[in-house]
Design a protein around this motif. Sequence first.
Motif, PDB file in Angstrom:
ATOM      1  N   ARG A 164       0.683  -1.248  -0.088  1.00  0.00           N
ATOM      2  CA  ARG A 164       0.132  -0.002   0.084  1.00  0.00           C
ATOM      3  C   ARG A 164       0.958   1.063  -0.099  1.00  0.00           C
ATOM      4  NH1 ARG A 164      -2.129  -1.190   5.943  1.00  0.00           N
ATOM      5  NH2 ARG A 164      -0.360  -0.391   7.263  1.00  0.00           N
ATOM      6  N   PRO A 165       0.386   2.461  -0.576  1.00  0.00           N
ATOM      7  CA  PRO A 165       1.038   3.415  -0.557  1.00  0.00           C
ATOM      8  C   PRO A 165       1.089   4.117   0.921  1.00  0.00           C
ATOM      9  CG  PRO A 165      -1.021   3.903  -1.327  1.00  0.00           C
ATOM     10  CD  PRO A 165      -1.093   2.415  -1.365  1.00  0.00           C
ATOM     11  N   ALA A 166       2.342   4.841   1.494  1.00  0.00           N
ATOM     12  CA  ALA A 166       2.388   5.367   2.675  1.00  0.00           C
ATOM     13  C   ALA A 166       3.421   6.314   2.806  1.00  0.00           C
ATOM     14  CB  ALA A 166       2.769   4.479   3.699  1.00  0.00           C
ATOM     15  N   ALA A 167       3.195   7.321   3.565  1.00  0.00           N
ATOM     16  CA  ALA A 167       4.423   8.217   3.969  1.00  0.00           C
ATOM     17  C   ALA A 167       5.080   7.898   5.374  1.00  0.00           C
ATOM     18  CB  ALA A 167       3.945   9.502   4.317  1.00  0.00           C
ATOM     19  N   ILE A 168       6.486   7.467   5.116  1.00  0.00           N
ATOM     20  CA  ILE A 168       7.311   6.896   6.382  1.00  0.00           C
ATOM     21  C   ILE A 168       8.047   7.898   6.889  1.00  0.00           C
ATOM     22  CG2 ILE A 168       8.649   4.959   6.939  1.00  0.00           C
ATOM     23  CD1 ILE A 168       7.553   4.807   3.337  1.00  0.00           C
ATOM     24  N   LEU A 169       7.818   7.818   8.339  1.00  0.00           N
ATOM     25  CA  LEU A 169       8.808   9.052   8.946  1.00  0.00           C
ATOM     26  C   LEU A 169       9.885   8.178   9.988  1.00  0.00           C
ATOM     27  CD1 LEU A 169       7.718  12.010  11.320  1.00  0.00           C
ATOM     28  CD2 LEU A 169       9.369  10.207  12.337  1.00  0.00           C
ATOM     29  N   ALA A 170      10.982   8.214   9.873  1.00  0.00           N
ATOM     30  CA  ALA A 170      12.031   7.786  10.901  1.00  0.00           C
ATOM     31  C   ALA A 170      12.611   8.765  11.452  1.00  0.00           C
ATOM     32  CB  ALA A 170      13.007   6.847   9.762  1.00  0.00           C
ATOM     33  N   ALA A 171      13.048   8.315  12.981  1.00  0.00           N
ATOM     34  CA  ALA A 171      13.602   9.227  13.581  1.00  0.00           C
ATOM     35  C   ALA A 171      14.422   8.786  14.782  1.00  0.00           C
ATOM     36  CB  ALA A 171      12.461  10.281  14.319  1.00  0.00           C
ATOM     37  N   ASP A 172      15.590   9.248  15.103  1.00  0.00           N
ATOM     38  CA  ASP A 172      16.545   8.916  16.209  1.00  0.00           C
ATOM     39  C   ASP A 172      17.027  10.020  17.123  1.00  0.00           C
ATOM     40  OD1 ASP A 172      18.621   9.679  14.730  1.00  0.00           O
ATOM     41  OD2 ASP A 172      19.495   7.846  14.950  1.00  0.00           O
ATOM     42  N   ALA A 180      -2.049  13.335  16.488  1.00  0.00           N
ATOM     43  CA  ALA A 180      -2.839  14.428  15.987  1.00  0.00           C
ATOM     44  C   ALA A 180      -2.799  14.510  14.422  1.00  0.00           C
ATOM     45  CB  ALA A 180      -2.155  15.617  16.786  1.00  0.00           C
ATOM     46  N   HIS A 181      -1.808  13.906  14.151  1.00  0.00           N
ATOM     47  CA  HIS A 181      -1.511  13.990  12.493  1.00  0.00           C
ATOM     48  C   HIS A 181      -1.774  12.849  11.756  1.00  0.00           C
ATOM     49  CE1 HIS A 181       0.732  17.609  13.955  1.00  0.00           C
ATOM     50  NE2 HIS A 181       0.700  18.140  12.580  1.00  0.00           N
ATOM     51  N   SER A 182      -2.886  12.013  12.581  1.00  0.00           N
ATOM     52  CA  SER A 182      -3.133  10.671  12.007  1.00  0.00           C
ATOM     53  C   SER A 182      -2.025   9.603  11.463  1.00  0.00           C
ATOM     54  CB  SER A 182      -4.098  11.046  10.735  1.00  0.00           C
ATOM     55  OG  SER A 182      -5.107  11.739  11.272  1.00  0.00           O
ATOM     56  N   GLY A 183      -0.905   9.514  12.186  1.00  0.00           N
ATOM     57  CA  GLY A 183       0.013   8.696  12.148  1.00  0.00           C
ATOM     58  C   GLY A 183      -0.217   7.349  13.032  1.00  0.00           C
ATOM     59  N   GLY A 212      15.187   4.896  18.660  1.00  0.00           N
ATOM     60  CA  GLY A 212      14.761   5.263  17.192  1.00  0.00           C
ATOM     61  C   GLY A 212      12.953   4.937  17.030  1.00  0.00           C
ATOM     62  N   ILE A 213      12.561   5.351  16.197  1.00  0.00           N
ATOM     63  CA  ILE A 213      10.996   5.147  16.023  1.00  0.00           C
ATOM     64  C   ILE A 213      10.548   5.309  14.493  1.00  0.00           C
ATOM     65  CG2 ILE A 213      10.242   7.768  16.106  1.00  0.00           C
ATOM     66  CD1 ILE A 213       7.838   6.689  17.649  1.00  0.00           C
ATOM     67  N   LEU A 214       9.643   4.449  14.030  1.00  0.00           N
ATOM     68  CA  LEU A 214       9.477   4.244  12.801  1.00  0.00           C
ATOM     69  C   LEU A 214       7.737   4.414  12.860  1.00  0.00           C
ATOM     70  CD1 LEU A 214      10.206   3.793   9.733  1.00  0.00           C
ATOM     71  CD2 LEU A 214       9.469   1.269  10.242  1.00  0.00           C
ATOM     72  N   VAL A 215       7.353   5.479  11.878  1.00  0.00           N
ATOM     73  CA  VAL A 215       5.895   5.862  11.995  1.00  0.00           C
ATOM     74  C   VAL A 215       5.566   5.891  10.599  1.00  0.00           C
ATOM     75  CG1 VAL A 215       4.298   7.805  12.812  1.00  0.00           C
ATOM     76  CG2 VAL A 215       6.296   7.270  13.821  1.00  0.00           C
ATOM     77  N   GLU A 216       4.189   5.221  10.333  1.00  0.00           N
ATOM     78  CA  GLU A 216       3.505   5.537   9.109  1.00  0.00           C
ATOM     79  C   GLU A 216       2.207   6.281   9.104  1.00  0.00           C
ATOM     80  OE1 GLU A 216       0.951   2.294   6.084  1.00  0.00           O
ATOM     81  OE2 GLU A 216       1.256   1.828   8.246  1.00  0.00           O
ATOM     82  N   GLY A 265       0.588  15.141   6.454  1.00  0.00           N
ATOM     83  CA  GLY A 265       0.575  15.054   7.981  1.00  0.00           C
ATOM     84  C   GLY A 265       1.842  14.657   8.521  1.00  0.00           C
ATOM     85  N   ALA A 266       2.677  13.645   7.654  1.00  0.00           N
ATOM     86  CA  ALA A 266       4.103  13.285   8.255  1.00  0.00           C
ATOM     87  C   ALA A 266       5.232  14.426   8.257  1.00  0.00           C
ATOM     88  CB  ALA A 266       4.481  12.136   7.180  1.00  0.00           C
ATOM     89  N   VAL A 267       4.994  15.404   7.173  1.00  0.00           N
ATOM     90  CA  VAL A 267       6.064  16.384   7.402  1.00  0.00           C
ATOM     91  C   VAL A 267       5.573  17.524   8.565  1.00  0.00           C
ATOM     92  CG1 VAL A 267       6.852  18.350   6.220  1.00  0.00           C
ATOM     93  CG2 VAL A 267       6.599  16.215   4.912  1.00  0.00           C
ATOM     94  N   GLN A 268       4.213  17.633   8.416  1.00  0.00           N
ATOM     95  CA  GLN A 268       3.781  18.677   9.684  1.00  0.00           C
ATOM     96  C   GLN A 268       4.091  18.137  11.079  1.00  0.00           C
ATOM     97  OE1 GLN A 268      -0.269  19.331   8.244  1.00  0.00           O
ATOM     98  NE2 GLN A 268       0.012  21.116   7.489  1.00  0.00           N
ATOM     99  N   CYS A 269       4.099  16.636  11.095  1.00  0.00           N
ATOM    100  CA  CYS A 269       4.297  16.140  12.382  1.00  0.00           C
ATOM    101  C   CYS A 269       5.688  16.211  12.565  1.00  0.00           C
ATOM    102  CB  CYS A 269       4.013  14.592  12.291  1.00  0.00           C
ATOM    103  SG  CYS A 269       4.335  13.693  13.914  1.00  0.00           S
ATOM    104  N   ALA A 270       6.616  16.261  11.528  1.00  0.00           N
ATOM    105  CA  ALA A 270       8.054  16.098  11.875  1.00  0.00           C
ATOM    106  C   ALA A 270       8.327  17.555  12.136  1.00  0.00           C
ATOM    107  CB  ALA A 270       8.727  15.877  10.563  1.00  0.00           C
ATOM    108  N   LEU A 271       7.755  18.591  11.616  1.00  0.00           N
ATOM    109  CA  LEU A 271       8.328  19.951  11.867  1.00  0.00           C
ATOM    110  C   LEU A 271       7.926  20.340  13.281  1.00  0.00           C
ATOM    111  CD1 LEU A 271       7.541  21.565   8.537  1.00  0.00           C
ATOM    112  CD2 LEU A 271       9.674  21.033   9.463  1.00  0.00           C
ATOM    113  N   THR A 272       6.753  19.854  13.575  1.00  0.00           N
ATOM    114  CA  THR A 272       6.115  20.265  14.951  1.00  0.00           C
ATOM    115  C   THR A 272       6.696  19.727  16.163  1.00  0.00           C
ATOM    116  OG1 THR A 272       3.937  20.506  13.946  1.00  0.00           O
ATOM    117  CG2 THR A 272       3.866  20.568  16.286  1.00  0.00           C
ATOM    118  N   VAL A 273       7.359  18.449  15.640  1.00  0.00           N
ATOM    119  CA  VAL A 273       7.978  17.618  16.855  1.00  0.00           C
ATOM    120  C   VAL A 273       9.318  18.558  17.127  1.00  0.00           C
ATOM    121  CG1 VAL A 273       9.369  15.538  17.510  1.00  0.00           C
ATOM    122  CG2 VAL A 273       7.112  15.646  16.591  1.00  0.00           C
ATOM    123  N   GLN A 274      10.000  18.897  16.064  1.00  0.00           N
ATOM    124  CA  GLN A 274      11.124  19.449  16.403  1.00  0.00           C
ATOM    125  C   GLN A 274      11.179  20.885  16.901  1.00  0.00           C
ATOM    126  OE1 GLN A 274      13.511  17.632  16.277  1.00  0.00           O
ATOM    127  NE2 GLN A 274      14.300  16.967  14.097  1.00  0.00           N
TER     128      GLN A 274
END
Length: 580
Positions: free
Chosen positions: A4-12, A45-48, A57-61, A67-76
């Motif tokens: 399935r298509p998805a946006a993937i966020l990886a962080a550490d 909040a961003h439906s992840g 580390g954390i992996l999020v779909e 939603g993924a980009v807005q979540c990343a920017l808001t987290v930082q």
Amino acid sequence: MQRRPAAILAADVVGYSRLMGEDDLGTHNRVKSLRLDVFEPLIRAHSGRVIRLIGDGILVEFGEVLGAVQCALTVQRSIAEGCLGLSPKQQLKLRIGVHSGEVIVDEDDIFGDDVNIAARLEQLAEPGGVCLSARAYQDVTGKIEDIFEDGGTPLLKNIAKPVSVWHWPPRGRNGVWSSLPLPEKPSIAVMPFVTLSEDPADELLSDGIVADLTTALARMNWLFVAARCSSFVFKGQNIDLREVAGRLGVRYLLEGSFRRSLRQVRLTGQLIDGLSGAHVWAGQFDGDADDALDLQDQLTESVVAAIEPSVMQAEIAKARSMRPHDMAAYHYYLQALGLLTVPADDPDRDWLDDSRALLAKARDLDPSFAPALALAAYFEAIASYFGRTANKRFALELAERAVRADPDDAFVIGLYGFVMTASREPGAIDRALIHVDRALALNQNSPLIWQFSGEIRMYKGDHETAVRHLRKSMRLNPLDTRTIWNPTFLAYAYFFLGNAEEAVKWAELAALTCRNPITYRGLAIAHVLAGNLEAANAAIQALLKLQPNSCLARSKNAAYRRPEDLALYVDCLRKAGLPE
């Protein structure tokens, strides 16, 4: 297994092993608190959906890249704010990578090459930063305010295909630079134009045009304009326009060039989206160089009239793409503003209720937001034009509130004049013209205000002036969709002047784009004036199909001030076959 298509966020966490070596228990508690109190609430909040936790580390779909980009920017940003006042040893920083693609789903986990790319992007991110793949960046371009910097196409470990990347925050060419926050309203800077000659006089004329453009744009209250002295800091410098926009704190940049050839001068302009670098508008203007001051005025008028609706349309498109929870009063107003042309080209849509609902939300959020109050008054006033119930007293109250809230906004004052005309109160037209003339004094370059002026003067009976003002509106910007009514009112003005040929020409042109009752009435009376009763009756049939309750009794209440105009209007509708 499925795909399935998805946006993937990886962080550490940056330097996690070192931090654990220095204080394992304290680091563990801070990382856990960061995940539970900041990261995971923002993910929800961003439906992840959190896929897996791996130490630090954390992996999020996400279902959407935005939603993924807005979540990343808001987290930082949240982490940076939380670290204020803490010692360096207590501070935590994340690296975040975001990619979009296709994933393999195995129970509650995801796998695949695109998941691996997201993990590699995270490793490229600056501490406290976000790294996007080009695919993810393209998906959010124009939908977020933040500036990303092109990071080229680095080699990614064990990834065969090339992946271009974009970094936030942008680092600039000469070290780190920070962008100013964007104002709440649309913002623009007029950059120094490039002079394509070596004559110092041309350089002075070019700079004069830039100064005039800045001043003319600054008269528009809905637009934030950066000071000329700020823009001229960048004169002669070869800097990425996105960096310039960030450092000036504006969304749009107007740049251009100036060229003289004998007695002719050519000015070219481009309106640039400072976030994405995309072109919003481009135009070319020519003039006679014999009178430099007159040429300066002409070019300024032409450029401002062209870019003002372009900025507004870009803002409307941006507002339409926003989610409801991100909406402010201004964005609801912009969506309603986008409905100005709907009654002209889509009469079957319930545009009036749509606009009323949007503007009611805007007023709830900001009861003193003048443009929303004025636009609500306008939509309320024109309801009767389309056979709907209109509360004209309420429309006037809204318009008066708008003017009290912002007595120097040309758009607000112009709409007030229109609403006053529609009220049909004694002396309303004369009072309306006072306000419209003041609006024109505040902003001579608005096609919409010139249209209001022409329409009101047509109702007053000053048809020659009406023609001049409506043609002025069209000349300033014939592509401004907000002034789609110009051909309709030109047809009426020429009808009352007794010019059947021009009346029919403009009425037929209007009918190509404006399928509404006002246009079909104008087409009918124009054909009667020209002696073509068959075509006139066809227009009446089209009118009755759209507005079955149209009749002569209602038409006798039209707003024409001169009795002879009203009598001619009703008589021609009767000859065209409109029922009593």
